[in-house]
Design an enzyme around this catalytic site. Structure first.
Site, mmCIF file in Angstrom:
data_model
loop_
_atom_site.group_PDB
_atom_site.id
_atom_site.type_symbol
_atom_site.label_atom_id
_atom_site.label_comp_id
_atom_site.label_asym_id
_atom_site.label_seq_id
_atom_site.Cartn_x
_atom_site.Cartn_y
_atom_site.Cartn_z
ATOM 1 N N ASP A 36 7.637 -6.165 -1.296
ATOM 2 C CA ASP A 36 8.160 -4.824 -1.516
ATOM 3 C C ASP A 36 9.647 -4.896 -1.183
ATOM 4 O OD1 ASP A 36 9.047 -2.203 -1.428
ATOM 5 O OD2 ASP A 36 7.168 -1.406 -0.618
ATOM 6 N N LYS A 68 17.874 5.244 -3.315
ATOM 7 C CA LYS A 68 17.944 3.791 -3.174
ATOM 8 C C LYS A 68 19.347 3.263 -3.488
ATOM 9 C CE LYS A 68 13.685 2.990 -1.747
ATOM 10 N NZ LYS A 68 12.781 4.086 -2.045
ATOM 11 N N TYR A 123 -0.906 -1.145 -33.096
ATOM 12 C CA TYR A 123 -1.865 -0.707 -32.065
ATOM 13 C C TYR A 123 -2.794 -1.803 -31.582
ATOM 14 C CZ TYR A 123 0.037 3.681 -33.610
ATOM 15 O OH TYR A 123 0.901 4.667 -33.943
HETATM 16 C C1 LIG Z 1 11.204 3.977 -2.160
HETATM 17 C C2 LIG Z 1 10.140 3.028 -1.760
HETATM 18 C C3 LIG Z 1 9.078 2.662 -2.609
HETATM 19 C C4 LIG Z 1 8.707 3.385 -3.877
HETATM 20 O O1 LIG Z 1 9.637 3.668 -4.733
HETATM 21 P P1 LIG Z 1 9.580 4.868 -5.803
HETATM 22 O O2 LIG Z 1 10.553 4.380 -6.807
HETATM 23 O O3 LIG Z 1 10.030 6.100 -5.088
HETATM 24 O O4 LIG Z 1 8.197 4.977 -6.345
HETATM 25 C C5 LIG Z 1 8.216 1.652 -2.218
HETATM 26 N N1 LIG Z 1 8.356 1.049 -1.040
HETATM 27 C C6 LIG Z 1 9.337 1.380 -0.182
HETATM 28 C C7 LIG Z 1 9.430 0.639 1.112
HETATM 29 C C8 LIG Z 1 10.246 2.395 -0.496
HETATM 30 O O5 LIG Z 1 11.183 2.746 0.387
#
Ligand SMILES: *Cc1c(COP(=O)(O)O)cnc(C)c1O
Length: 404
Positions: A173, A202, A238
């Site tokens: 992540d 972000k 499709y």
């Molecule tokens: C922001 C965030 C996400 C998800 O992002 P979205 O684009 O808002 O769906 C996932 N993991 C972490 C740690 C985040 O801070």
């Protein structure tokens, strides 16, 4: 006189609040985004099949992160779900996630039908560790999903060792970690899928959006099908060759993100310098600690600036008071993420048969930083050094006051 008073030399004088125009705004844009949006508009086709912005962005973003392939999607949450699905993760499987993270890390696991297993984080850098992951591992563990918290890249080699013992994969992540490196290695150059977010707050943004980077063509191709309702890239008849979802990014977002990406490297340097200054200025503040800096983190793009109050001196109400004081005084601050299992949403999906308090006993550090922690918005780290000094003075005085 306490150490914190050195920021307010005249006893009893609070440092001046910051005015609304004193900190850089977020998100940022200029004629680059304006031009990009018009370019996408005038293509006449606004989805990726008809244009070139998303495809160009993917190429540029992959290169920036050291990965051979990237896929742009419509959110970071969907990026995580896709990565899990590429690895075939679903009902009956367990995925180890940090207890301290934004909810999407565990929610994406639950969206596949699998069970997120929260593990504790390190008190210093606040990421998962091999030790905490190993404690949470079982014979059902299919993946370990670390978060590079606030831009601090997790020790991937150590986690991979644990994953290998259990026949599991690692998925990153990297929502906070565009362009981050550990020992000089970019997140996208790790042999695992990394997931990014471009949500409004972000480090680069199109309001919403996300991406994945892949170490190999096969996983990229699989993710492409899954993100486009099973349709191959050039399909006009499709062919739905797999199941999947529609997580495609639109051309406007792709165009804006190309411009945003162009600003990231320079901003990362500035934030790095300002974070080092803030670390130094806040180090003497009693009862407050900052996220530790590890010299092996060679590039930290600095998403949230994390602070934790000393639990011996401050309770949760003092933390909440501190956040309010900071906001009143023009310093953008927010309480930390609660441990994922302290939200109702967590219990709406598949879980282990445990209680929140049992999970809390397993994750003492996440409990502590969830209840005593806060973060400052990264736009502070784009301000001039003089402004950063004023922020530090406001923080030091407010910590003192919140503890009274
Ligand atoms: C922001 C965030 C996400 C998800 O992002 P979205 O684009 O808002 O769906 C996932 N993991 C972490 C740690 C985040 O801070």
């Amino acid at each position: 006189m306490t150490i914190n008073d050195r920021f307010a030399p005249e006893a009893g004088t609070a440092p001046p609040a910051l005015g609304p125009a004193e900190l850089p705004v977020w998100p940022q844009y200029d004629d680059g985004e304006r031009t990009a949006l018009i370019r996408a508009l005038e293509q006449g086709q606004w989805w990726r099949a008809g244009g070139s912005e998303v495809t160009s962005f993917e190429r540029e973003f992959a290169a920036y992160n050291g990965a051979p392939y990237a896929l742009a999607v419509n959110s970071g949450t969907d990026a995580l779900e896709l990565a899990l699905r590429v690895h075939g993760i679903g009902p009956g499987d367990e995925v180890i996630v940090p207890a301290f993270t934004f909810i999407s890390t565990s929610l994406a696991v639950q969206n596949t039908g699998a069970v997120p297993v929260p593990a504790d984080v390190d008190p210093g850098h606040q990421c998962l560790t091999a030790e905490t992951a190993r404690k949470a591992a079982t014979e059902r563990t299919r993946a370990i999903l670390p978060v590079h918290m606030a831009g601090h890249v997790t020790d991937m080699a150590a986690l991979r060792e644990v994953a290998d013992e259990y026949g599991a994969v690692v998925i990153q992540d990297a929502a906070h970690a565009q362009g981050a490196t550990r020992d000089g290695v970019l997140v996208g150059a790790d042999p695992s899928i990394a997931c990014y977010s471009f949500q409004n707050g972000k480090l680069m943004t199109a309001g919403e959006g996300g991406a994945l980077t892949f170490p190999d063509r096969e996983s990229y191709d699989h993710a492409y099908l899954l993100h486009a309702v099973g349709r191959p890239p050039e399909d006009t008849s499709y062919q739905h060759v797999t199941g999947g979802m529609n997580a495609r990014m639109n051309e406007f977002s792709g165009a804006v993100l190309r411009t945003q990406l162009g600003r990231l490297a320079g901003q990362t340097v500035t934030r790095g310098e300002r974070a080092a200054l803030l670390d130094e200025l806040l180090a003497p503040v009693e009862g407050l600690r900052t996220q530790t800096r590890d010299p092996r983190i060679t590039v930290n793009p600095h998403y949230m600036y994390l602070l934790t109050l000393d639990a011996d001196r401050f309770d949760r109400q003092a933390r909440d008071r501190l956040v309010e004081l900071l906001k009143e005084r023009g310093v953008p601050a927010c309480v930390n993420f609660p441990p994922v299992y302290r939200t109702a949403g967590f219990w709406a999906g598949a879980t282990e048969s445990v209680t929140a308090d049992e999970l809390g006993a397993r994750c003492p550090e996440a409990e502590l930083i969830g209840g005593r922690g806060l973060w400052l918005h990264h736009r502070i780290l784009l301000a001039e050094p003089e402004t950063v000094r004023r922020v530090a003075a406001v923080v030091a005085a407010a910590v003192d006051e919140a503890g009274r």
